[in-house]
Design an enzyme around this catalytic site. Structure first.
Site, PDB file in Angstrom:
ATOM      1  N   ARG A 245      31.053  42.487  32.056  1.00 37.42           N
ATOM      2  CA  ARG A 245      31.907  42.897  30.937  1.00 37.42           C
ATOM      3  C   ARG A 245      31.596  41.997  29.755  1.00 37.42           C
ATOM      4  O   ARG A 245      31.625  40.772  29.884  1.00 37.42           O
ATOM      5  CB  ARG A 245      33.392  42.748  31.288  1.00 37.42           C
ATOM      6  CG  ARG A 245      33.810  43.467  32.577  1.00 37.42           C
ATOM      7  CD  ARG A 245      34.316  44.860  32.328  1.00 37.42           C
ATOM      8  NE  ARG A 245      34.392  45.633  33.560  1.00 37.42           N
ATOM      9  CZ  ARG A 245      35.505  45.824  34.280  1.00 37.42           C
ATOM     10  NH1 ARG A 245      36.626  45.289  33.887  1.00 37.42           N
ATOM     11  NH2 ARG A 245      35.471  46.554  35.368  1.00 37.42           N
ATOM     12  N   GLU A 247      33.419  41.566  27.245  1.00 37.27           N
ATOM     13  CA  GLU A 247      34.651  41.239  26.536  1.00 37.27           C
ATOM     14  C   GLU A 247      34.605  39.802  26.053  1.00 37.27           C
ATOM     15  O   GLU A 247      34.160  38.907  26.769  1.00 37.27           O
ATOM     16  CB  GLU A 247      35.860  41.394  27.469  1.00 37.27           C
ATOM     17  CG  GLU A 247      36.020  42.776  28.081  1.00 37.27           C
ATOM     18  CD  GLU A 247      36.488  43.810  27.075  1.00 37.27           C
ATOM     19  OE1 GLU A 247      36.837  43.424  25.938  1.00 37.27           O
ATOM     20  OE2 GLU A 247      36.494  45.005  27.421  1.00 37.27           O
ATOM     21  N   ARG A 253      40.945  33.317  33.697  1.00 39.76           N
ATOM     22  CA  ARG A 253      40.758  34.351  34.712  1.00 39.76           C
ATOM     23  C   ARG A 253      39.738  35.413  34.299  1.00 39.76           C
ATOM     24  O   ARG A 253      39.661  36.467  34.931  1.00 39.76           O
ATOM     25  CB  ARG A 253      42.106  34.994  35.059  1.00 39.76           C
ATOM     26  CG  ARG A 253      42.790  35.615  33.876  1.00 39.76           C
ATOM     27  CD  ARG A 253      44.225  36.027  34.198  1.00 39.76           C
ATOM     28  NE  ARG A 253      44.777  36.825  33.114  1.00 39.76           N
ATOM     29  CZ  ARG A 253      45.191  36.312  31.946  1.00 39.76           C
ATOM     30  NH1 ARG A 253      45.126  35.023  31.719  1.00 39.76           N
ATOM     31  NH2 ARG A 253      45.676  37.110  31.017  1.00 39.76           N
ATOM     32  N   HIS A 254      38.973  35.148  33.253  1.00 42.65           N
ATOM     33  CA  HIS A 254      37.951  36.097  32.817  1.00 42.65           C
ATOM     34  C   HIS A 254      36.577  35.453  32.785  1.00 42.65           C
ATOM     35  O   HIS A 254      36.420  34.343  32.299  1.00 42.65           O
ATOM     36  CB  HIS A 254      38.252  36.598  31.399  1.00 42.65           C
ATOM     37  CG  HIS A 254      39.407  37.538  31.336  1.00 42.65           C
ATOM     38  ND1 HIS A 254      40.671  37.105  31.047  1.00 42.65           N
ATOM     39  CD2 HIS A 254      39.480  38.866  31.531  1.00 42.65           C
ATOM     40  CE1 HIS A 254      41.494  38.148  31.071  1.00 42.65           C
ATOM     41  NE2 HIS A 254      40.802  39.226  31.354  1.00 42.65           N
ATOM     42  N   GLU A 386      46.559  40.248  37.920  1.00 43.53           N
ATOM     43  CA  GLU A 386      46.129  41.563  38.374  1.00 43.53           C
ATOM     44  C   GLU A 386      44.901  41.396  39.266  1.00 43.53           C
ATOM     45  O   GLU A 386      43.872  40.901  38.837  1.00 43.53           O
ATOM     46  CB  GLU A 386      45.785  42.429  37.164  1.00 43.53           C
ATOM     47  CG  GLU A 386      45.492  43.858  37.524  1.00 43.53           C
ATOM     48  CD  GLU A 386      45.059  44.679  36.300  1.00 43.53           C
ATOM     49  OE1 GLU A 386      45.366  44.271  35.167  1.00 43.53           O
ATOM     50  OE2 GLU A 386      44.407  45.703  36.501  1.00 43.53           O
ATOM     51  N   SER A 389      42.965  47.432  40.862  1.00 42.69           N
ATOM     52  CA  SER A 389      43.603  48.634  40.365  1.00 42.69           C
ATOM     53  C   SER A 389      42.876  49.842  40.932  1.00 42.69           C
ATOM     54  O   SER A 389      41.699  49.773  41.271  1.00 42.69           O
ATOM     55  CB  SER A 389      43.626  48.668  38.836  1.00 42.69           C
ATOM     56  OG  SER A 389      42.329  48.689  38.321  1.00 42.69           O
ATOM     57  N   ARG A 437      39.239  36.733  41.939  1.00 41.03           N
ATOM     58  CA  ARG A 437      40.679  36.549  41.740  1.00 41.03           C
ATOM     59  C   ARG A 437      41.386  36.434  43.087  1.00 41.03           C
ATOM     60  O   ARG A 437      42.343  35.665  43.222  1.00 41.03           O
ATOM     61  CB  ARG A 437      41.255  37.697  40.916  1.00 41.03           C
ATOM     62  CG  ARG A 437      40.827  37.597  39.454  1.00 41.03           C
ATOM     63  CD  ARG A 437      41.610  38.533  38.573  1.00 41.03           C
ATOM     64  NE  ARG A 437      41.210  38.383  37.170  1.00 41.03           N
ATOM     65  CZ  ARG A 437      41.689  39.118  36.192  1.00 41.03           C
ATOM     66  NH1 ARG A 437      42.576  40.066  36.450  1.00 41.03           N
ATOM     67  NH2 ARG A 437      41.280  38.919  34.969  1.00 41.03           N
TER      68      ARG A 437
END
Length: 463
Positions: A245, A247, A253-254, A386, A389, A437
RNA sequence: GCCUGGGUAGUAUAGCCAGGUCUAGUAUCGGCGGCUGUCGCCCGCCGGACCCGGGUUCAAAUCCCGGCCCAGGCGCCA
């Protein structure tokens, strides 16, 4: 199979030589009269055994006539004591030239040592420096002086040698194994999907662009479309792999490269795959507790197995709870980090949030037939983090095409994918779990970089 | 992309707000010497640092400006 059985099975499968009961046994020959042994396996019961160990010098405590070294390998630490009294010149010279983190071989005799905190040690007879480490190390592996995350990552190999860090990845190894064991037991087939792709999976998220023989290509952010297609072949598939990613997030946590555990199952809906997920998490905890107590102790973690089924609340209920907690939120928006932190005050362990608004979910998520405003979707939370999902996917080709349009995506980019839906696409569901995670939760680390060997974030590309 | 905080020996820090007493303190580390039971060993001696550039000032680690680098958080998400 219990712990004993599993350990016995593993031992019976690999080569075993002497006391070096590990699959690495073939790495070095035993020598006449000496049995190979790993540092962590030196126990009082082995009193009197002549052994040879290989590892790294963790610490040196030179008292003059007595020299204590702490030897380290991935199984643990072991104290070796040498006496300079009566030592020949070769041994004296070897002892004088030792540096921390050098790779060495040590020959000696195990003996019970009440004077030693470990209760057992090796009386060293000979030491050979296999590979000398420089005198001045970038930072201290024994952890006497703390190091910043930047320093640690710049010297990551040394950092990983710290027993506490090694422990994280020994636990992760068990988690990988437990995940595979559980999912295979549920009939899932392990697959690998492309990591270089031509189009974005879901639209919005930032992708890394790569030059693919002059064409634009991207690093995969998810196996989503491939795994859905593959259920028409294998019914149940899973993949453990890296995803990317771009981002510009900068949080604990990223990272830009992470490991995802993905499943997809035909003839199942969201409820079915939620059960697979909670069952898998419970199994992972069970295996870690059975096999990695030493590592958990090193990390100072007392792990409790989670109770299944996990609590389930709907998005609507979450909004209601937020209002009760004094943080009302209007219907339709995604739950944001502050919202999740508020909710975590009530939900301390694992829990599911289900039925998110359809509008905030990707195009492939199945709307609830009874109320199309919400979707058959869920997130697995641990407190406010999270973890996963997923949901029921759309299986009707017409609805899929319509949802693509509604989300402003170009149907042309998805034509290969949509075509599959014309060849018999059953009801199916799945999820994606952030592996690191989950490891953060198990090892109680608060920075995802702690649980990745060589993390990649917005500002770090090396080592 | 936005917000906040920060860069002092190999490592981690004190000093900065209230400029001079800083030839920059401490711990760890490395070198040398001593020590027969250490286990964050101990004792003695020695070594090593103010991110870069500009400015203010009699005087800058300290104040100001610019740059570079780092950490955390937000949005987004695993």
């Amino acid at each position: 199979m219990g712990r004993e059985g599993r350990v016995r099975k593993r031992l019976s499968q690999g080569p075993v030589r002497g006391l070096y009961s590990d699959d690495m046994a073939g790495n070095a020959e035993s020598e006449a009269g000496f049995e190979q042994i790993r540092s962590g396996m030196v126990r009082p019961e082995l009193d009197g055994r002549r052994v040879v160990l290989q590892g790294w010098i963790h610490e040196i405590r030179d008292l003059g006539s007595l020299v204590f070294i702490v030897l380290r390998d991935s199984s643990g630490l072991c104290q070796v004591v040498f006496s300079r009294v009566g030592a020949d010149s070769a041994l004296s010279a070897a002892l004088d030239g030792l540096t921390r983190e050098s790779a060495v071989r040590v020959w000696g005799t195990v003996r019970v040592a009440p004077q030693s905190r470990m209760g057992v040690e090796v009386k060293g007879e000979r030491i050979e420096v296999v590979a000398k480490a420089v005198e001045k190390l970038p930072y201290d592996v024994t952890g006497k002086v703390p190091a910043s995350m930047t320093t640690r990552l710049n010297h990551r190999i040394l950092d990983l040698r710290k027993p506490v860090n090694t422990a994280i990845f020994m636990i992760a190894d068990t988690v990988f194994d437990a995940i595979r064991e559980y999912l295979r037991g549920q009939g899932f087939v392990e697959v690998r999907t492309p990591k270089i792709i031509a189009t974005a999976t879901e639209g919005g998220a930032a992708l890394f662009k790569v030059d693919y023989f002059g064409k634009a290509a991207y690093l995969a952010q998810s196996p989503q479309l491939y795994k859905e297609e593959l259920v028409t072949v294998f019914e149940r598939v899973f993949e453990i792999g890296p995803f990317f990613r771009a981002e510009a997030s900068h949080t604990r946590r990223h990272v830009s490269e992470f490991t995802s555990v993905d499943i997809e199952a035909a003839f199942m809906n969201y409820e079915g795959v939620m059960q697979v997920l909670e069952g898998m998490v419970a199994h992972v905890f069970k295996r870690v507790l059975e096999e990695r107590q030493r590592e958990l102790d090193l990390l100072g973690v007392s792990l409790r197995p989670p109770k299944t089924p996990f609590k389930r609340i709907t998005y609507d209920e979450a909004l209601k709870e937020l209002a009760e907690l004094g943080h009302p939120k209007s219907w339709g928006g995604d739950l944001e980090t502050p919202d999740l932190r508020y909710l975590a005050k009530r939900h301390t362990g694992f829990y599911f949030i289900t039925h998110f608004p359809t509008a905030i979910k990707p195009f492939y998520i199945q709307p609830d037939p009874n109320n199309p405003q919400v979707s058959e979707s869920f997130d697995l939370m641990y407190q406010w983090l999270e973890l996963a999902s997923g949901g029921t996917r759309i299986s009707d080709p017409a609805l899929l095409r319509q949802r693509l349009q509604e989300q402003g995506l170009n149907p042309e980019s998805f034509k290969h994918h949509v075509a599959v839906y014309d060849y018999g696409m059953p009801v199916h569901a799945g999820w994606g779990l952030g592996f690191e995670r989950l490891i953060m939760v198990i090892t109680r680390r608060t920075n995802i970089r702690d649980v990745i060997l060589f993390p990649r974030d917005r500002f770090r590309l090396v080592p």
